[in-house]
Design an enzyme around this catalytic site. Structure first.
Site, PDB file in Angstrom:
ATOM      1  N   TYR A 177       0.849  -1.198   0.000  1.00  0.00           N
ATOM      2  CA  TYR A 177       0.000   0.000   0.000  1.00  0.00           C
ATOM      3  C   TYR A 177       0.882   1.244   0.000  1.00  0.00           C
ATOM      4  O   TYR A 177       0.653   2.188  -0.764  1.00  0.00           O
ATOM      5  CB  TYR A 177      -0.909  -0.032   1.240  1.00  0.00           C
ATOM      6  CG  TYR A 177      -1.938   1.081   1.304  1.00  0.00           C
ATOM      7  CD1 TYR A 177      -3.185   0.950   0.696  1.00  0.00           C
ATOM      8  CD2 TYR A 177      -1.674   2.256   2.006  1.00  0.00           C
ATOM      9  CE1 TYR A 177      -4.130   1.961   0.768  1.00  0.00           C
ATOM     10  CE2 TYR A 177      -2.611   3.272   2.086  1.00  0.00           C
ATOM     11  CZ  TYR A 177      -3.841   3.123   1.474  1.00  0.00           C
ATOM     12  OH  TYR A 177      -4.780   4.129   1.552  1.00  0.00           O
ATOM     13  N   LYS A 181       1.056   3.939  -3.046  1.00  0.00           N
ATOM     14  CA  LYS A 181       0.656   5.338  -2.875  1.00  0.00           C
ATOM     15  C   LYS A 181       1.815   6.286  -3.185  1.00  0.00           C
ATOM     16  O   LYS A 181       1.600   7.370  -3.740  1.00  0.00           O
ATOM     17  CB  LYS A 181       0.117   5.574  -1.460  1.00  0.00           C
ATOM     18  CG  LYS A 181      -1.208   4.848  -1.186  1.00  0.00           C
ATOM     19  CD  LYS A 181      -2.330   5.327  -2.100  1.00  0.00           C
ATOM     20  CE  LYS A 181      -3.680   4.724  -1.730  1.00  0.00           C
ATOM     21  NZ  LYS A 181      -4.772   5.179  -2.595  1.00  0.00           N
TER      22      LYS A 181
END
Ligand code: NAD
Length: 279
Positions: A177, A181
């Site tokens: 994640y 991002k």
């Protein structure tokens, strides 16, 4: 030009991915409330249709489409359907995301073996990158395609959802994640760089902790975790989704006509560092 007139998006249209829930649903409401026609694109087809029907019941123009952002063909079809229904596309939110499970630390405050890099499931890594990074590429790709084709309109605005996790490492967040991002942040900057000549602006919203259904909605379901997180945020609380709506409208509208390539934090100060109360 008057200040409030620059926020006017009446008559424009917006496609939002991950629109059935949480932050994407708040973006969708913001666009509809400000006068835009909206397409809710989501893997959760039932949820997207439920929310689109609710918005139509409130007098807005809204339609739903089933769409997995990790599949380019589905994203292309979602944009083609939007253009066919509304005659073009002015605004797109590349928002759909998946939390990828716990990081090396769990919300129960102990080490989480399967969140550690040496134990991390490669399939979970690939799925997270496919949704959180490649899904953004697919959405920006197709938004650029339809916005370029609409040269008679006024260009367009693309808004990606990044995260506080693009800037700081979070122990309870899965490692792909964070990587995805951070990738969204730099990809967004490159897209802004390339598409500026076409009148297409690209920016990103980087939220801190918001109460949504991400991670199974643990911030809603677990009051102890919620309290612990409230205490970590410098402003003293996690955010509710309505708090992101004005920023979404700013970036979608001409009010941000000189902004492109910006990664805008909305995190209650989390990037400054987590705090505990003094007492
Ligand atoms: P949420 O779970 O409430 O909503 C996410 C939506 O995306 C859901 O409707 C889900 O069905 C949809 N979705 C998931 N996978 C998809 C796919 N492959 N294709 C299409 N739709 C898909 O979560 P949220 O918190 O509103 O998350 C929205 C965005 O905000 C995500 O990109 C997330 O990473 C980001 N974000 C959230 C927070 C937070 O604290 N909630 C913080 C930083 C960033």
């Amino acid at each position: 030009m008057k200040t409030l007139d620059q926020f006017d998006i009446a008559g424009r249209s917006a496609l939002i991915t991950g629109a059935a829930s949480g932050i994407g649903l708040a973006y969708t409401e913001a666009m509809a409330e400000a006068g835009a026609k909206v397409t809710l694109a989501d893997l959760d087809a039932e949820g997207a249709e439920r929310e689109a029907a609710r918005l139509r019941g409130e007098g807005f123009e809204a339609r739903a489409v089933a769409c997995d952002v990790s599949d380019l063909a589905q994203v292309a079809a979602a944009f083609d359907g939007h253009v066919a229904a509304y005659g073009g596309c002015d605004i797109a939110f590349a928002n759909a995301g998946w939390d990828a499970g716990n990081g090396f630390w769990s919300p129960e405050n102990k080490r989480n073996p399967d969140g550690q890099i040496d134990m991390y499931d490669p399939e979970r890594w690939n799925r997270s990158i496919a949704i959180n990074l490649t899904g953004v590429f697919h959405t920006v790709r197709e938004a650029a395609r339809v916005m370029k084709a609409n040269a008679h309109r006024r260009g367009g605005s693309i808004v990606c959802t990044s995260s506080n996790a693009a800037e700081v490492n979070e122990a309870i967040v899965g490692v792909p994640y964070m990587a995805a991002k951070a990738g969204v942040k730099h990809f967004m900057r490159h897209a802004a760089f390339e598409l500026a000549a076409y009148g297409i602006r690209v920016n990103a919203i980087a939220p801190g902790p918001f109460v949504t259904n991400i991670g199974g909605g643990w911030l809603k379901k677990n009051p102890a975790a919620r309290k612990a997180w409230d205490e970590l945020v410098p402003v003293g609380r996690v955010a509710e989704t309505h708090q992101i709506k004005p920023l979404a409208l700013l970036l979608a509208s001409d009010a941000s006509s000189y902004m492109t390539g910006s990664h805008v934090m909305i995190d209650g100060g989390m990037q400054l560092g987590p705090v505990k109360p003094l007492d």
